[in-house]
Design a protein around this motif. Sequence first.
Motif, PDB file in Angstrom:
ATOM      1  N   ASP A 130      35.886  45.216  41.587  1.00  0.00           N
ATOM      2  CA  ASP A 130      35.647  44.436  40.946  1.00  0.00           C
ATOM      3  C   ASP A 130      36.420  43.871  39.694  1.00  0.00           C
ATOM      4  OD1 ASP A 130      36.130  46.796  38.889  1.00  0.00           O
ATOM      5  OD2 ASP A 130      34.101  46.730  38.687  1.00  0.00           O
ATOM      6  N   PHE A 131      36.779  43.454  38.827  1.00  0.00           N
ATOM      7  CA  PHE A 131      38.184  43.016  38.492  1.00  0.00           C
ATOM      8  C   PHE A 131      38.888  44.375  37.763  1.00  0.00           C
ATOM      9  CE2 PHE A 131      35.437  38.487  36.925  1.00  0.00           C
ATOM     10  CZ  PHE A 131      36.018  37.997  38.200  1.00  0.00           C
ATOM     11  N   SER A 132      37.810  45.002  37.246  1.00  0.00           N
ATOM     12  CA  SER A 132      38.872  46.557  36.635  1.00  0.00           C
ATOM     13  C   SER A 132      40.212  46.884  37.673  1.00  0.00           C
ATOM     14  CB  SER A 132      38.337  48.015  36.972  1.00  0.00           C
ATOM     15  OG  SER A 132      37.648  48.465  37.546  1.00  0.00           O
ATOM     16  N   ASP A 133      39.706  46.519  38.689  1.00  0.00           N
ATOM     17  CA  ASP A 133      41.305  46.231  40.397  1.00  0.00           C
ATOM     18  C   ASP A 133      42.175  45.290  40.973  1.00  0.00           C
ATOM     19  OD1 ASP A 133      43.011  47.162  41.761  1.00  0.00           O
ATOM     20  OD2 ASP A 133      42.303  49.171  42.614  1.00  0.00           O
ATOM     21  N   PRO A 134      41.982  44.064  40.308  1.00  0.00           N
ATOM     22  CA  PRO A 134      42.259  43.179  40.793  1.00  0.00           C
ATOM     23  C   PRO A 134      43.502  43.150  42.058  1.00  0.00           C
ATOM     24  CG  PRO A 134      43.096  42.908  38.853  1.00  0.00           C
ATOM     25  CD  PRO A 134      42.369  44.325  39.260  1.00  0.00           C
ATOM     26  N   THR A 135      44.548  44.785  42.289  1.00  0.00           N
ATOM     27  CA  THR A 135      44.988  44.750  43.436  1.00  0.00           C
ATOM     28  C   THR A 135      44.570  45.156  43.614  1.00  0.00           C
ATOM     29  OG1 THR A 135      45.659  48.025  42.615  1.00  0.00           O
ATOM     30  CG2 THR A 135      46.311  45.255  41.499  1.00  0.00           C
ATOM     31  N   VAL A 136      42.911  45.517  44.472  1.00  0.00           N
ATOM     32  CA  VAL A 136      42.201  45.979  45.126  1.00  0.00           C
ATOM     33  C   VAL A 136      42.029  46.958  46.214  1.00  0.00           C
ATOM     34  CG1 VAL A 136      41.005  44.653  47.441  1.00  0.00           C
ATOM     35  CG2 VAL A 136      41.526  43.064  45.250  1.00  0.00           C
ATOM     36  N   GLY A 137      42.862  48.458  45.180  1.00  0.00           N
ATOM     37  CA  GLY A 137      43.109  49.420  46.081  1.00  0.00           C
ATOM     38  C   GLY A 137      44.460  49.553  46.251  1.00  0.00           C
ATOM     39  N   LEU A 138      44.920  48.541  46.564  1.00  0.00           N
ATOM     40  CA  LEU A 138      46.376  48.548  46.899  1.00  0.00           C
ATOM     41  C   LEU A 138      47.772  49.597  46.389  1.00  0.00           C
ATOM     42  CD1 LEU A 138      47.576  44.697  48.011  1.00  0.00           C
ATOM     43  CD2 LEU A 138      46.589  47.171  49.777  1.00  0.00           C
ATOM     44  N   ARG A 139      47.320  49.380  44.749  1.00  0.00           N
ATOM     45  CA  ARG A 139      48.118  50.313  43.933  1.00  0.00           C
ATOM     46  C   ARG A 139      48.094  51.259  44.037  1.00  0.00           C
ATOM     47  NH1 ARG A 139      47.994  47.908  37.984  1.00  0.00           N
ATOM     48  NH2 ARG A 139      45.961  48.271  38.446  1.00  0.00           N
ATOM     49  N   SER A 140      46.611  51.679  44.043  1.00  0.00           N
ATOM     50  CA  SER A 140      46.158  53.827  44.144  1.00  0.00           C
ATOM     51  C   SER A 140      47.071  53.893  45.806  1.00  0.00           C
ATOM     52  CB  SER A 140      44.620  53.616  43.427  1.00  0.00           C
ATOM     53  OG  SER A 140      44.255  52.938  44.690  1.00  0.00           O
ATOM     54  N   GLY A 141      46.779  52.661  46.315  1.00  0.00           N
ATOM     55  CA  GLY A 141      46.387  53.495  47.753  1.00  0.00           C
ATOM     56  C   GLY A 141      45.415  53.652  48.447  1.00  0.00           C
ATOM     57  N   ALA A 142      43.856  53.410  47.721  1.00  0.00           N
ATOM     58  CA  ALA A 142      42.873  53.242  48.184  1.00  0.00           C
ATOM     59  C   ALA A 142      42.660  52.475  49.332  1.00  0.00           C
ATOM     60  CB  ALA A 142      41.539  53.460  46.683  1.00  0.00           C
ATOM     61  N   CYS A 143      43.088  51.612  49.228  1.00  0.00           N
ATOM     62  CA  CYS A 143      43.487  50.424  50.427  1.00  0.00           C
ATOM     63  C   CYS A 143      44.580  50.083  51.299  1.00  0.00           C
ATOM     64  CB  CYS A 143      42.459  48.971  50.229  1.00  0.00           C
ATOM     65  SG  CYS A 143      40.550  49.070  49.979  1.00  0.00           S
ATOM     66  N   GLU A 144      44.612  49.914  52.569  1.00  0.00           N
ATOM     67  CA  GLU A 144      45.551  49.731  53.365  1.00  0.00           C
ATOM     68  C   GLU A 144      45.738  47.855  53.000  1.00  0.00           C
ATOM     69  OE1 GLU A 144      47.251  51.109  57.109  1.00  0.00           O
ATOM     70  OE2 GLU A 144      45.141  52.504  56.748  1.00  0.00           O
ATOM     71  N   ILE A 145      45.472  47.668  53.058  1.00  0.00           N
ATOM     72  CA  ILE A 145      45.025  45.787  53.051  1.00  0.00           C
ATOM     73  C   ILE A 145      44.112  45.137  52.088  1.00  0.00           C
ATOM     74  CG2 ILE A 145      45.017  44.481  54.882  1.00  0.00           C
ATOM     75  CD1 ILE A 145      44.768  45.725  57.389  1.00  0.00           C
ATOM     76  N   ALA A 146      44.065  44.325  51.116  1.00  0.00           N
ATOM     77  CA  ALA A 146      43.220  43.760  50.693  1.00  0.00           C
ATOM     78  C   ALA A 146      43.159  41.884  50.529  1.00  0.00           C
ATOM     79  CB  ALA A 146      43.917  44.126  49.445  1.00  0.00           C
ATOM     80  N   LEU A 147      42.206  41.127  49.948  1.00  0.00           N
ATOM     81  CA  LEU A 147      42.115  39.840  50.287  1.00  0.00           C
ATOM     82  C   LEU A 147      41.993  39.576  48.498  1.00  0.00           C
ATOM     83  CD1 LEU A 147      41.751  36.943  51.565  1.00  0.00           C
ATOM     84  CD2 LEU A 147      39.377  37.220  51.591  1.00  0.00           C
ATOM     85  N   LEU A 148      42.421  39.400  48.230  1.00  0.00           N
ATOM     86  CA  LEU A 148      43.093  39.032  45.784  1.00  0.00           C
ATOM     87  C   LEU A 148      43.723  37.696  45.529  1.00  0.00           C
ATOM     88  CD1 LEU A 148      46.411  39.866  46.229  1.00  0.00           C
ATOM     89  CD2 LEU A 148      45.277  42.406  46.479  1.00  0.00           C
ATOM     90  N   ARG A 149      43.171  37.543  44.623  1.00  0.00           N
ATOM     91  CA  ARG A 149      43.750  36.760  44.435  1.00  0.00           C
ATOM     92  C   ARG A 149      44.779  36.952  43.669  1.00  0.00           C
ATOM     93  NH1 ARG A 149      38.655  34.724  42.801  1.00  0.00           N
ATOM     94  NH2 ARG A 149      38.164  32.597  43.953  1.00  0.00           N
ATOM     95  N   LEU A 150      46.550  35.916  43.177  1.00  0.00           N
ATOM     96  CA  LEU A 150      47.794  36.897  43.191  1.00  0.00           C
ATOM     97  C   LEU A 150      47.363  36.076  41.760  1.00  0.00           C
ATOM     98  CD1 LEU A 150      49.894  35.899  46.272  1.00  0.00           C
ATOM     99  CD2 LEU A 150      48.957  38.191  45.104  1.00  0.00           C
ATOM    100  N   PRO A 151      48.289  36.501  40.291  1.00  0.00           N
ATOM    101  CA  PRO A 151      49.391  37.493  40.129  1.00  0.00           C
ATOM    102  C   PRO A 151      48.319  39.099  40.668  1.00  0.00           C
ATOM    103  CG  PRO A 151      49.398  36.481  38.920  1.00  0.00           C
ATOM    104  CD  PRO A 151      48.201  35.419  39.586  1.00  0.00           C
ATOM    105  N   VAL A 152      49.337  40.231  41.226  1.00  0.00           N
ATOM    106  CA  VAL A 152      49.467  41.300  40.437  1.00  0.00           C
ATOM    107  C   VAL A 152      50.372  42.213  40.683  1.00  0.00           C
ATOM    108  CG1 VAL A 152      47.021  41.518  42.057  1.00  0.00           C
ATOM    109  CG2 VAL A 152      48.809  41.746  43.246  1.00  0.00           C
ATOM    110  N   ASP A 153      49.806  43.569  39.862  1.00  0.00           N
ATOM    111  CA  ASP A 153      51.491  44.044  39.810  1.00  0.00           C
ATOM    112  C   ASP A 153      51.030  45.415  40.574  1.00  0.00           C
ATOM    113  OD1 ASP A 153      48.728  44.844  38.506  1.00  0.00           O
ATOM    114  OD2 ASP A 153      50.175  45.488  36.450  1.00  0.00           O
ATOM    115  N   VAL A 154      51.590  44.976  41.902  1.00  0.00           N
ATOM    116  CA  VAL A 154      52.106  45.434  42.788  1.00  0.00           C
ATOM    117  C   VAL A 154      53.304  45.826  43.419  1.00  0.00           C
ATOM    118  CG1 VAL A 154      50.799  46.831  44.759  1.00  0.00           C
ATOM    119  CG2 VAL A 154      49.650  45.864  42.998  1.00  0.00           C
TER     120      VAL A 154
END
Length: 301
Positions: A130-154
């Motif tokens: 959800d919107f609480s993590d628009p990096t879709v797990g990339l910032r935390s390392g929970a996901c390797e690959i993400a489909l997201l909307r830019l911009p994100v701070d990663v």
Amino acid sequence: MNHGASLRLLKYFDALASTLNYHKAAERLFISQPALSAAIRQLESHIGGRLFERDTHSVALTVLGREWLPHVRKALHEVEAAFDVVENLVGSAQIRVGYLTGMGADLLFELLDGVEKSLPKLSLEITEYDFSDPTVGLRSGACEIALLRLPVDVPDLESVVVAKESWVACLPRTHRFADRAQLHIGELLDEPIVVAPQSAGVWRDYWMASDVRDGKPANVAAEAATYEAETTMVSRGVGISFTTSSLTRLYDRPGIRFVPIVDRPASVTAVAWRPNRLSAGGRQVVRYMLRRVPRTSQRRS
């Protein structure tokens, strides 16, 4: 310069050398022309020499560019061959793929269609964010690959744009602008607005149109972490929100109206990853998805 950045710049050089046209090369690479120009300048600065002669009408390889090009293409071919080898060596692995709520499921499954048959040794774990993590797990390392909307701070993010959408205003049906055919962003900046949680960072700022507020804070009426919550608040008259044109199809309901905003740059959806955190199996999945991008990259919603 790190190895991931060097490889990317070499690919950009090869693409421009093949087309001798910034527009065509940028389209092939799924990046903007300014981004390609900046990358070529970065590469030329790194090697200490000009690779292209360019003016307003033409682009041509310099002597250095012509002589270096075969070596670059040989290196890129060997890198691809190395990945082909590792595909045969890697064992069974689980690859974590994420997508942002309300925008990615159909497109994600299109990009991954047939992946189980093509990469039978890999198992994909797909998670909605959800919107609480628009990096879709990339910032935390929970996901390797993400489909997201830019911009994100990663940091060190690499991405390929797969869809573009226009901005729309989501308004209560009783709003004074609800019957308008179109709006300009300046007409809406003083409105109470429903926004993403603060943890969304630059993504929240982007969807508040902070870039055109001249430092004036937005009138934040409420926070919402999903489109369901956001559109419910708007229908109740809590505030308006800014969103994308696909929401007119996915979340239309009697209590709200969607009105196009005509003077905002397109919102982009991208496949994204962090090269230094990508496993061998993850690289296979990214390569698989990018081979399917030409079929989806012209998508408009």
